[in-house]
Design an enzyme around this catalytic site. Structure first.
Site, PDB file in Angstrom:
ATOM      1  N   HIS A 158       2.877  32.185 -40.938  1.00  0.00           N
ATOM      2  CA  HIS A 158       1.606  31.624 -41.433  1.00  0.00           C
ATOM      3  C   HIS A 158       1.358  31.961 -42.905  1.00  0.00           C
ATOM      4  CE1 HIS A 158       0.614  30.264 -37.469  1.00  0.00           C
ATOM      5  NE2 HIS A 158       0.510  31.476 -36.958  1.00  0.00           N
ATOM      6  N   ASP A 193       7.588  29.152 -32.267  1.00  0.00           N
ATOM      7  CA  ASP A 193       6.368  29.921 -31.973  1.00  0.00           C
ATOM      8  C   ASP A 193       5.308  28.993 -31.369  1.00  0.00           C
ATOM      9  OD1 ASP A 193       5.018  32.732 -33.164  1.00  0.00           O
ATOM     10  OD2 ASP A 193       3.564  31.097 -32.959  1.00  0.00           O
ATOM     11  N   HIS A 195       2.341  28.742 -32.263  1.00  0.00           N
ATOM     12  CA  HIS A 195       1.531  28.202 -33.357  1.00  0.00           C
ATOM     13  C   HIS A 195       2.411  27.509 -34.395  1.00  0.00           C
ATOM     14  CE1 HIS A 195      -0.657  31.764 -31.756  1.00  0.00           C
ATOM     15  NE2 HIS A 195      -1.682  30.940 -31.825  1.00  0.00           N
ATOM     16  N   ASP A 282       5.154  33.710 -28.115  1.00  0.00           N
ATOM     17  CA  ASP A 282       3.795  33.497 -27.607  1.00  0.00           C
ATOM     18  C   ASP A 282       3.613  32.138 -26.939  1.00  0.00           C
ATOM     19  OD1 ASP A 282       4.137  32.416 -30.127  1.00  0.00           O
ATOM     20  OD2 ASP A 282       2.345  33.302 -31.007  1.00  0.00           O
TER      21      ASP A 282
HETATM   22 ZN   LIG Z   1       2.111  32.460 -32.850  1.00  0.00          ZN
END
Ligand SMILES: [Zn+2]
Length: 342
Positions: A158, A193, A195, A282
């Site tokens: 991120h 991931d 996200h 995740d």
């Molecule tokens: Zn994540």
């Protein structure tokens, strides 16, 4: 498989973040390291300490003013009367067309996307060693070893060229990809991931030499909200070199593996010389974020499928939060991947 990790990476210990406006314990806990180390050892990895690579490989993907901010902001923050123990922003530019602020508070807002990346006195060193683990893994692969694992913590995907966010400070996957570019003319980054890898996308958005592909929970009602949609395809010379595959919430193994095949088609056409896997765990159904429903055997199948690309591969740890299966999920992925290795 060689795995890289340094003890300094465990010292960063963020206390809180805001979720829907409410203060919550920060899930990016040092204990993640213990689970991931155990998982890597179970998969037969040997753990090595990375070298100190200096700022060069990090500065290759991040701006000087951002790195200066990360290194010094904590000490500056401590001099503000009444300031919080950790650096947490409370004001952000709505667009970045104004002036670069001189103050610590202004710079925190400029360089931090959200409240999920508090900076303490240990953060800079932890983030640097995390990035150096990625560099050592990349150098191992460049020496002719087919694959290496970087136990990167804090995670990185991120983080943009000059913005921290979502538990991330230095973009380890981008650092690894850029390091690989010394030998590899074309590098693909495959981010699995939960996200979207918005920072990685941002760093390479205008570049045709690094293909960025991300599978993730649809950001329409999920972090990182503003990025990760299918119509984000790159810009300028990078147009067509970013590929997002948003998945409906709670998608399980079969949907994930189907999307992975679509990702592989794009990667094969790009014909990279090396691959970086941004390995978030995740997407697991039992992860505290609970956005997707991948199972432990599913991670094994994902690893097995990625290994079939038969590319020199650097596996970089991204997310994956405390749950009983965290270590098992890493073991499953690495074993699945390794089972197909020559
Ligand atoms: Zn994540």
């Amino acid at each position: 498989m060689k795995a890289f990790y340094a003890e300094e990476q465990k010292r960063h210990d963020p206390k809180a973040f805001l979720s829907s406006g409410a203060a919550q314990p920060n899930p990016e806990k040092p204990e993640r390291v213990e689970r991931l180390l155990a998982g890597a050892l179970s998969a037969g990895c040997t753990i090595e300490r990375p070298r100190d690579h200096g700022l060069g490989p990090v500065a290759a993907v991040h701006t000087p003013e951002y790195l200066d901010f990360l290194e010094h902001i904590y000490a500056r923050w401590q001099r503000i009367e009444g300031a919080s123990a950790e650096v947490i922003p409370n004001v952000h530019p709505i667009a970045r067309n104004g002036s670069y602020p001189a103050s610590a508070v202004g710079q925190a807002g400029y360089h931090m996307a959200d409240t999920a990346c508090p900076i303490s006195g240990e953060t800079w060193q932890s983030a640097l060693w995390s990035a150096w683990s990625a560099v050592d893994a990349a150098e191992t692969v460049m020496s002719g070893v087919p694959a290496a694992y970087a136990l990167c913590r804090p995670p990185g995907h991120h983080a943009f060229a000059d913005v921290a966010g979502g538990f991330c400070f230095i973009n380890n996957s981008a650092v690894a990809a850029q390091a690989l570019r010394k030998q590899a003319a074309r590098v693909a980054i495959l981010d699995v991931d939960l996200h979207h890898g918005n920072g990685t996308q941002g760093i390479f958005y205008a570049r045709p030499d690094v293909l960025t592909v991300s599978l993730h929970a649809d950001p329409v009602r999920f972090y990182p909200f503003f990025w990760g949609h299918a119509d984000e395809r790159g810009e300028g010379p990078g147009l067509g070199y970013n590929f997002n595959l948003p998945l409906p919430r709670k998608s399980a193994d079969s949907a994930f593996l189907e999307a992975l095949e679509v990702a592989f088609q794009r990667i094969r056409v790009f014909s990279p010389d090396a691959l970086v896997v941004a390995l978030g765990l995740d997407a697991f159904g039992g992860d505290p974020f609970g956005g997707l429903s991948v199972t432990t055997p599913g991670f094994s199948r994902i690893g097995e499928a990625i290994a079939k690309l038969d590319l020199p591969t650097v596996i970089v740890q991204e997310g994956g939060y405390l749950c009983d299966e965290l270590g098992d999920n890493l073991t499953a992925f690495l074993t699945g991947f390794g089972g197909k290795m020559r």
